[in-house]
Design a protein around this motif. Structure first.
Motif, PDB file in Angstrom:
ATOM      1  N   ASN A 243       0.820  -1.206   0.000  1.00  0.00           N
ATOM      2  CA  ASN A 243       0.000   0.000   0.000  1.00  0.00           C
ATOM      3  C   ASN A 243       0.852   1.255   0.000  1.00  0.00           C
ATOM      4  O   ASN A 243       0.469   2.279  -0.583  1.00  0.00           O
ATOM      5  N   VAL A 244       2.014   1.212   0.658  1.00  0.00           N
ATOM      6  CA  VAL A 244       2.910   2.370   0.652  1.00  0.00           C
ATOM      7  C   VAL A 244       3.415   2.645  -0.764  1.00  0.00           C
ATOM      8  O   VAL A 244       3.476   3.800  -1.201  1.00  0.00           O
ATOM      9  N   ILE A 245       3.764   1.602  -1.507  1.00  0.00           N
ATOM     10  CA  ILE A 245       4.251   1.781  -2.877  1.00  0.00           C
ATOM     11  C   ILE A 245       3.156   2.358  -3.765  1.00  0.00           C
ATOM     12  O   ILE A 245       3.400   3.259  -4.586  1.00  0.00           O
ATOM     13  N   ILE A 246       1.926   1.848  -3.624  1.00  0.00           N
ATOM     14  CA  ILE A 246       0.818   2.383  -4.420  1.00  0.00           C
ATOM     15  C   ILE A 246       0.555   3.841  -4.062  1.00  0.00           C
ATOM     16  O   ILE A 246       0.327   4.686  -4.938  1.00  0.00           O
ATOM     17  N   THR A 247       0.586   4.173  -2.774  1.00  0.00           N
ATOM     18  CA  THR A 247       0.355   5.551  -2.346  1.00  0.00           C
ATOM     19  C   THR A 247       1.455   6.475  -2.858  1.00  0.00           C
ATOM     20  O   THR A 247       1.185   7.598  -3.300  1.00  0.00           O
ATOM     21  N   ARG A 248       2.688   6.026  -2.798  1.00  0.00           N
ATOM     22  CA  ARG A 248       3.805   6.828  -3.315  1.00  0.00           C
ATOM     23  C   ARG A 248       3.636   7.107  -4.801  1.00  0.00           C
ATOM     24  O   ARG A 248       3.824   8.249  -5.262  1.00  0.00           O
ATOM     25  N   ALA A 249       3.279   6.078  -5.580  1.00  0.00           N
ATOM     26  CA  ALA A 249       3.076   6.273  -7.018  1.00  0.00           C
ATOM     27  C   ALA A 249       1.907   7.211  -7.287  1.00  0.00           C
ATOM     28  O   ALA A 249       1.950   8.016  -8.237  1.00  0.00           O
ATOM     29  N   PHE A 250       0.862   7.124  -6.469  1.00  0.00           N
ATOM     30  CA  PHE A 250      -0.297   8.015  -6.651  1.00  0.00           C
ATOM     31  C   PHE A 250       0.116   9.479  -6.489  1.00  0.00           C
ATOM     32  O   PHE A 250      -0.250  10.336  -7.306  1.00  0.00           O
ATOM     33  N   TYR A 251       0.875   9.784  -5.450  1.00  0.00           N
ATOM     34  CA  TYR A 251       1.292  11.171  -5.221  1.00  0.00           C
ATOM     35  C   TYR A 251       2.255  11.641  -6.309  1.00  0.00           C
ATOM     36  O   TYR A 251       2.219  12.814  -6.705  1.00  0.00           O
ATOM     37  N   GLN A 252       3.095  10.757  -6.807  1.00  0.00           N
ATOM     38  CA  GLN A 252       4.005  11.152  -7.870  1.00  0.00           C
ATOM     39  C   GLN A 252       3.268  11.517  -9.152  1.00  0.00           C
ATOM     40  O   GLN A 252       3.687  12.411  -9.893  1.00  0.00           O
ATOM     41  N   LEU A 253       2.171  10.843  -9.433  1.00  0.00           N
ATOM     42  CA  LEU A 253       1.417  11.091 -10.655  1.00  0.00           C
ATOM     43  C   LEU A 253       0.362  12.177 -10.500  1.00  0.00           C
ATOM     44  O   LEU A 253      -0.067  12.767 -11.488  1.00  0.00           O
TER      45      LEU A 253
END
Length: 316
Positions: free
Chosen positions: A174-184
């Protein structure tokens, strides 16, 4: 001189040019769509039928369940199983415990995941790559059950509700998905504009980043909530007080109690054992239905944000 008057036809009589013919779909594409639709229909039936069977069995008589008469609709309709559930204190206590674990785990896990995912998405975070690698270590190496049990014991969390909530408080996935969400989703130009207006990092996160992250928050809430709602193994390891058992652990005990030992069938109580089995068959189906209700109720409220957040967060 002859004057010729031409009568103009009404609009509805004016001949319009024929519409362009529809492009014919290739036979290969039609075959693919037909096969794909059939496969999806079979998959939907394979998922839907067990749910319908469990629901129908919960309203059927024990004899109909034991004889296999229940196929699609309830046979011998009655509400005895649900009356037993709502009249049993342990089952209702387990239901309340599961709600507490799901809500507490979802809120705590989402808060920690957002607090970890947002800083890791910032390119100006010092030692960002090292921190990301440190977070990814648990995905590469697992300590196992015994070390985890020793840690929980040494921390004094045995037989407490924190033993269920804290170990599953944050998921690396979930941390990886959240990080990618904020980057995009959060461009660096937005951060630069906020800094020009005098906004600090904390103010930017609270007033700009968080309001734009509703989809990923909904994804995390659903992921953590469902994981806690379906979890029972941690409860079996760390809890000894039945008043703290979740509903899933109580359901496991009901399934175990409903099993008839073949060695006991030759005894004088064989008929009583069979009646107990029919009762537990009805009861376990009803408990499964009760356990399915909260996720089915919660999902429609977060479905729109869930689909958007899961797709955006999984692109990188």
């Amino acid at each position: 001189m002859t004057l010729t008057i031409t009568r103009r036809a009404p609009d509805h009589e004016v001949r319009r040019p024929p519409r362009s013919r529809r492009i014919k779909e290739p036979a290969v594409d039609r075959t693919f769509h037909v096969i794909n639709s059939c496969l999806l229909a079979l998959f939907a039936l394979s998922v839907l039928y067990p749910l319908v069977y469990v629901f129908s069995s919960s309203f059927s008589s024990g004899g109909a369940i034991a004889s296999g008469a229940v196929k699609l609709w309830p046979v011998g309709f009655n509400l005895d199983a649900y009356g037993t559930i709502f009249g049993t204190a342990s089952i209702m206590t387990g239901f309340a415990n599961s709600v507490f674990y799901a809500v507490a785990g979802a809120l705590l896990g989402t808060a920690l995941t957002v607090l970890a995912g947002y800083p890791l998405s910032r390119p100006d975070l010092p030692f960002r790559r090292g921190l990301l690698f440190f977070i990814l270590i648990p995905t590469l190496f697992s300590a196992g059950i015994i070390p985890s049990y020793v840690v929980i014991d040494k921390l004094g969390l045995m037989n407490t509700r924190w033993a269920i909530v804290l170990p599953a408080a944050m998921s690396v996935f979930n941390v990886i998905i959240t990080r990618a969400f904020y980057q995009l989703t959060i461009p660096k130009e937005l951060l630069e504009a906020a800094r020009m207006d005098g906004a600090s990092d904390a103010r930017f996160c609270l007033q700009i980043a968080l309001p734009l992250s509703k989809p990923i928050i909904a994804v995390n809430l659903l992921f953590y909530g469902i994981a806690q709602w379906n979890g029972w193994f941690s409860s079996m390891l760390y809890l000894t007080d039945p008043s703290k058992y979740p509903l899933q652990l109580i359901l496991r005990e009901i399934l175990a109690l409903g099993a008839v030992n073949p060695a006991d069938l030759g005894s004088a109580d064989a008929a009583q054992l069979e009646r107990n089995k029919e009762l537990f068959d009805k009861l376990r189906y009803a408990v499964i239905v009760v356990a399915m209700i909260p996720p089915l109720i919660a999902y429609p409220f977060v479905q729109r944000h869930f689909v958007k957040g899961a797709l955006i967060g999984s692109l990188k």
